[in-house]
Structures are given as structure tokens and as C-alpha cells.
Design a protein around this motif. Structure first.
Motif, mmCIF file in Angstrom:
data_model
loop_
_atom_site.group_PDB
_atom_site.id
_atom_site.type_symbol
_atom_site.label_atom_id
_atom_site.label_comp_id
_atom_site.label_asym_id
_atom_site.label_seq_id
_atom_site.Cartn_x
_atom_site.Cartn_y
_atom_site.Cartn_z
ATOM 1 N N PHE A 1 133.872 92.484 72.723
ATOM 2 C CA PHE A 1 132.975 93.509 73.258
ATOM 3 C C PHE A 1 132.102 92.927 74.370
ATOM 4 O O PHE A 1 131.931 93.546 75.432
ATOM 5 C CB PHE A 1 132.093 94.058 72.132
ATOM 6 C CG PHE A 1 131.054 95.042 72.606
ATOM 7 C CD1 PHE A 1 131.407 96.345 72.912
ATOM 8 C CD2 PHE A 1 129.731 94.659 72.743
ATOM 9 C CE1 PHE A 1 130.449 97.263 73.349
ATOM 10 C CE2 PHE A 1 128.775 95.554 73.180
ATOM 11 C CZ PHE A 1 129.134 96.862 73.482
ATOM 12 N N TRP A 2 131.552 91.749 74.137
ATOM 13 C CA TRP A 2 130.736 91.047 75.135
ATOM 14 C C TRP A 2 131.480 90.944 76.454
ATOM 15 O O TRP A 2 130.966 91.306 77.516
ATOM 16 C CB TRP A 2 130.381 89.676 74.573
ATOM 17 C CG TRP A 2 129.708 88.703 75.498
ATOM 18 C CD1 TRP A 2 130.321 87.785 76.308
ATOM 19 C CD2 TRP A 2 128.301 88.523 75.687
ATOM 20 N NE1 TRP A 2 129.384 87.038 76.988
ATOM 21 C CE2 TRP A 2 128.131 87.475 76.625
ATOM 22 C CE3 TRP A 2 127.170 89.121 75.141
ATOM 23 C CZ2 TRP A 2 126.882 87.026 77.034
ATOM 24 C CZ3 TRP A 2 125.914 88.675 75.544
ATOM 25 C CH2 TRP A 2 125.779 87.646 76.481
ATOM 26 N N GLU B 1 126.051 92.879 65.761
ATOM 27 C CA GLU B 1 127.341 93.588 65.797
ATOM 28 C C GLU B 1 128.206 93.194 66.995
ATOM 29 O O GLU B 1 129.343 93.640 67.113
ATOM 30 C CB GLU B 1 127.097 95.100 65.850
ATOM 31 C CG GLU B 1 126.284 95.631 64.692
ATOM 32 C CD GLU B 1 125.883 97.085 64.884
ATOM 33 O OE1 GLU B 1 125.708 97.780 63.863
ATOM 34 O OE2 GLU B 1 125.743 97.537 66.040
ATOM 35 N N ILE B 2 127.679 92.370 67.877
ATOM 36 C CA ILE B 2 128.381 92.079 69.134
ATOM 37 C C ILE B 2 129.465 91.028 68.900
ATOM 38 O O ILE B 2 129.175 89.882 68.543
ATOM 39 C CB ILE B 2 127.384 91.591 70.208
ATOM 40 C CG1 ILE B 2 126.386 92.700 70.543
ATOM 41 C CG2 ILE B 2 128.124 91.143 71.464
ATOM 42 C CD1 ILE B 2 125.210 92.238 71.386
ATOM 43 N N GLU B 3 130.721 91.448 69.114
ATOM 44 C CA GLU B 3 131.847 90.519 69.012
ATOM 45 C C GLU B 3 132.159 89.962 70.401
ATOM 46 O O GLU B 3 131.828 90.564 71.421
ATOM 47 C CB GLU B 3 133.095 91.218 68.472
ATOM 48 C CG GLU B 3 132.889 92.091 67.252
ATOM 49 C CD GLU B 3 132.640 93.543 67.606
ATOM 50 O OE1 GLU B 3 132.703 94.369 66.685
ATOM 51 O OE2 GLU B 3 132.371 93.850 68.790
ATOM 52 N N HIS C 1 126.730 108.722 74.939
ATOM 53 C CA HIS C 1 125.920 107.671 74.319
ATOM 54 C C HIS C 1 124.446 108.027 74.129
ATOM 55 O O HIS C 1 123.684 107.193 73.642
ATOM 56 C CB HIS C 1 126.028 106.392 75.155
ATOM 57 C CG HIS C 1 127.421 105.891 75.301
ATOM 58 N ND1 HIS C 1 128.137 105.362 74.252
ATOM 59 C CD2 HIS C 1 128.253 105.858 76.374
ATOM 60 C CE1 HIS C 1 129.343 105.012 74.664
ATOM 61 N NE2 HIS C 1 129.436 105.297 75.945
ATOM 62 N N ALA D 1 129.714 100.973 74.287
ATOM 63 C CA ALA D 1 129.232 101.424 72.972
ATOM 64 C C ALA D 1 127.854 100.833 72.745
ATOM 65 O O ALA D 1 127.474 99.855 73.396
ATOM 66 C CB ALA D 1 130.193 100.984 71.862
ATOM 67 N N ARG D 2 127.115 101.450 71.844
ATOM 68 C CA ARG D 2 125.822 100.875 71.458
ATOM 69 C C ARG D 2 126.055 99.907 70.294
ATOM 70 O O ARG D 2 126.530 100.301 69.229
ATOM 71 C CB ARG D 2 124.831 101.973 71.055
ATOM 72 C CG ARG D 2 124.403 102.829 72.232
ATOM 73 C CD ARG D 2 123.132 103.603 71.931
ATOM 74 N NE ARG D 2 122.760 104.466 73.057
ATOM 75 C CZ ARG D 2 122.073 104.064 74.118
ATOM 76 N NH1 ARG D 2 121.682 102.794 74.190
ATOM 77 N NH2 ARG D 2 121.775 104.895 75.089
ATOM 78 N N LYS D 3 125.720 98.642 70.534
ATOM 79 C CA LYS D 3 125.876 97.635 69.482
ATOM 80 C C LYS D 3 124.641 96.738 69.471
ATOM 81 O O LYS D 3 124.185 96.287 70.517
ATOM 82 C CB LYS D 3 127.135 96.793 69.712
ATOM 83 C CG LYS D 3 128.434 97.577 69.540
ATOM 84 C CD LYS D 3 129.621 96.666 69.337
ATOM 85 C CE LYS D 3 130.874 97.477 69.070
ATOM 86 N NZ LYS D 3 132.006 96.629 68.651
ATOM 87 N N TRP D 4 124.140 96.505 68.282
ATOM 88 C CA TRP D 4 122.982 95.639 68.119
ATOM 89 C C TRP D 4 123.439 94.177 68.046
ATOM 90 O O TRP D 4 124.625 93.895 67.866
ATOM 91 C CB TRP D 4 122.215 96.057 66.870
ATOM 92 C CG TRP D 4 121.377 97.282 67.110
ATOM 93 C CD1 TRP D 4 120.018 97.331 67.237
ATOM 94 C CD2 TRP D 4 121.844 98.629 67.278
ATOM 95 N NE1 TRP D 4 119.596 98.626 67.475
ATOM 96 C CE2 TRP D 4 120.694 99.446 67.515
ATOM 97 C CE3 TRP D 4 123.093 99.235 67.282
ATOM 98 C CZ2 TRP D 4 120.778 100.813 67.726
ATOM 99 C CZ3 TRP D 4 123.183 100.609 67.496
ATOM 100 C CH2 TRP D 4 122.038 101.377 67.716
ATOM 101 N N GLY E 1 120.400 98.664 71.150
ATOM 102 C CA GLY E 1 121.835 98.886 71.147
ATOM 103 C C GLY E 1 122.479 98.766 72.509
ATOM 104 O O GLY E 1 123.696 98.883 72.632
ATOM 105 N N SER E 2 121.644 98.516 73.532
ATOM 106 C CA SER E 2 122.193 98.386 74.900
ATOM 107 C C SER E 2 122.010 96.974 75.442
ATOM 108 O O SER E 2 121.952 96.756 76.641
ATOM 109 C CB SER E 2 121.525 99.398 75.837
ATOM 110 O OG SER E 2 120.148 99.105 76.007
#
Length: 254
Positions: free
Chosen positions: A108-109, A103-105, A201, A97-100, A155-156
Motif C-alpha cells: 500500500f505504501w 494498517e499500512i502494508e 473517501h 484508501a484510508r489506512k491508519w 487515515g491519510s
């Protein structure tokens, strides 16, 4: 360039896009091939039909390659079917997903790291004993990305980090495995439309903007990347190792 006739190939993520077209190109070049997939058998089934029509051997099997035991089983099945392994193509990967940054949990990382890097570790470790036994040397080709070179679009962040790591992994592994006659190289595609990655994406507006900055004036195709991977696969007995080939129409030049 070595002839690929009769060479034994294991490729991950062969359901669609770059993986599918690379498997197709390698089959047409004369390889026997084992196709890993994670979701959907339509692509692998088509590839088996193609191989059979060309007098080649092909089979496929599922695995979650982020899990070490599943990766080991899939590689073992591939080596048993093929009777060894000359070429490994580590194609699995994704942005998720695209996350800034904000927003990175942690979950997700770790997921992005696992999909793009842990899969490569698990598969390459499992394949190593078979690649060492390849009589004329072996070839590993790892899929990176232009994002690993340039940092990618907003976002990437995590994806770009992992793809940069794939480039370093490939260079380091080339030094480590050279004594066994195993070449290790990477391919870094730019904008390749028609793949699940960009269908999910990348917006048309974003793609059009990117194309305007590409010197060749078009987006790439999976076939563009497949031909490059096939060339590197043929270097099982060659002198190219630790290299990255950029397939991006000239937008990134080094």
C-alpha cells in the motif's frame, strides 16, 4: 498574464473532477489539448466535442503513468499530436484508501507513492525535452493538496506525505528548470466535493464538519481549482515560479 490562445497543453487524469474541468477551462481559453486518461473515455470524448465546437484541437489517450514506458508513449503521442508542448498539468493522484499507521502494508505504501509521485516523475521527465523547446517559455502545474500542508485527516498519512513531497518537488524543480524558461508551480486544493476522490473517501458527515470550519462557509468545486490552474498555465512567460496557491476557502492560511 499571457494569452493561452493556441498554446499546447498536456493534462493527466482528465476523465472527471478537477482534471476534466481544468481541461474544459483551458480549452475555452483557446488551448489545443491532449488528454490522458486511465479509466473511462466519456469525459475525454465530451472535451473533444467541446474543442471541436470551439475550433480547437483535442485528442486523448490511455496510460498507466506509474509505468515509465507507458508514460513516455503517452507524452510522445501528446507532443506529436500537438506539435510540441507549452503547458503540462500533472493532475493524477489519489488517496487509494484510508489506512491508519498500524494498517499500512509495504504494498500500500508503495502504491500511494507511485500514484502520487512516480507518475509525476515519469511524465515530467518525458515532457521535459518538449517543454524546453517552447518558444515563449513553458509552465508546469502540479496538483498537491491541503493534506500536504496540514497533514490531512486521520487515515491519510501516506497520501498526505506524498502531497507534501509534491510541494517540495515543485519548489525544487522550479529552481532546476528556471534556466530553461520553464515555470513550475503547485496548487493545493482543500475540500473539493463532486470528485471521485471525495465521493469514494469522504462521508457526508465528515464533509459537513469540514465545511463548518471553512471561513467562506462552503466546500470548493472543481471549477474553483480549474480557474487557478488556468491562471498558472498562462504564466508560461511570467515571473511566478516555485509557488503554491492554496484553494481551500481560507481554512488554511499562510
Amino acid at each position: 498574464m499571457g494569452k493561452l490562445e493556441g498554446k499546447k497543453v498536456f493534462i493527466t487524469g482528465a476523465e472527471q473532477g478537477i482534471g476534466f474541468h481544468t481541461a474544459k477551462c483551458l480549452t475555452e481559453a483557446g488551448c489545443d489539448i491532449y488528454l490522458h486518461y486511465f479509466s473511462g473515455t466519456e469525459g475525454p470524448e465530451q472535451l473533444v466535442e467541446l474543442a471541436t465546437s470551439l475550433g480547437r484541437r483535442a485528442a486523448f489517450g490511455p496510460a498507466d503513468l506509474t509505468k515509465k514506458d507507458e508514460a513516455e508513449t503517452c507524452v510522445a503521442n501528446a507532443a506529436e499530436f500537438l506539435g510540441g508542448m507549452d503547458v503540462l498539468v500533472n493532475n493524477v493522484g489519489g488517496i487509494i484508501a484510508r489506512k491508519w499507521l498500524g494498517e499500512i502494508e509495504p504494498e500500500f505504501w508503495q502504491t500511494v507513492i507511485d500514484v502520487n509521485m512516480t507518475t509525476m516523475l515519469n511524465v515530467t521527465q518525458a515532457a521535459l525535452p518538449h517543454l524546453k523547446q517552447a518558444e515563449e517559455g513553458a509552465s508546469i502545474v502540479n496538483l498537491a493538496s491541503l493534506a500536504g500542508r496540514s497533514g490531512g485527516h486521520s487515515g491519510s498519512l501516506v497520501y498526505s506525505m506524498t502531497k507534501g513531497a509534491v510541494l517540495t518537488w515543485s519548489r525544487s524543480l522550479a529552481a532546476e528548470l528556471g534556466e530553461f524558461g520553464i515555470r513550475v508551480n503547485a496548487v493545493a486544493p482543500g475540500l473539493i466535493l463532486g470528485t471521485r476522490f471525495h465521493n469514494q473517501h469522504t462521508t457526508k458527515e465528515s464533509a459537513d464538519e469540514t465545511v463548518r470550519g471553512i471561513p467562506l462557509g462552503r466546500a470548493g468545486t472543481s471549477e474553483d481549482v480549474a480557474r487557478t490552474i488556468t491562471f498558472l498555465a498562462s504564466e508560461y512567460d511570467g515571473f511566478i515560479t516555485g509557488a503554491t496557491i492554496d484553494v481551500n476557502g481560507g481554512v488554511y492560511r499562510m
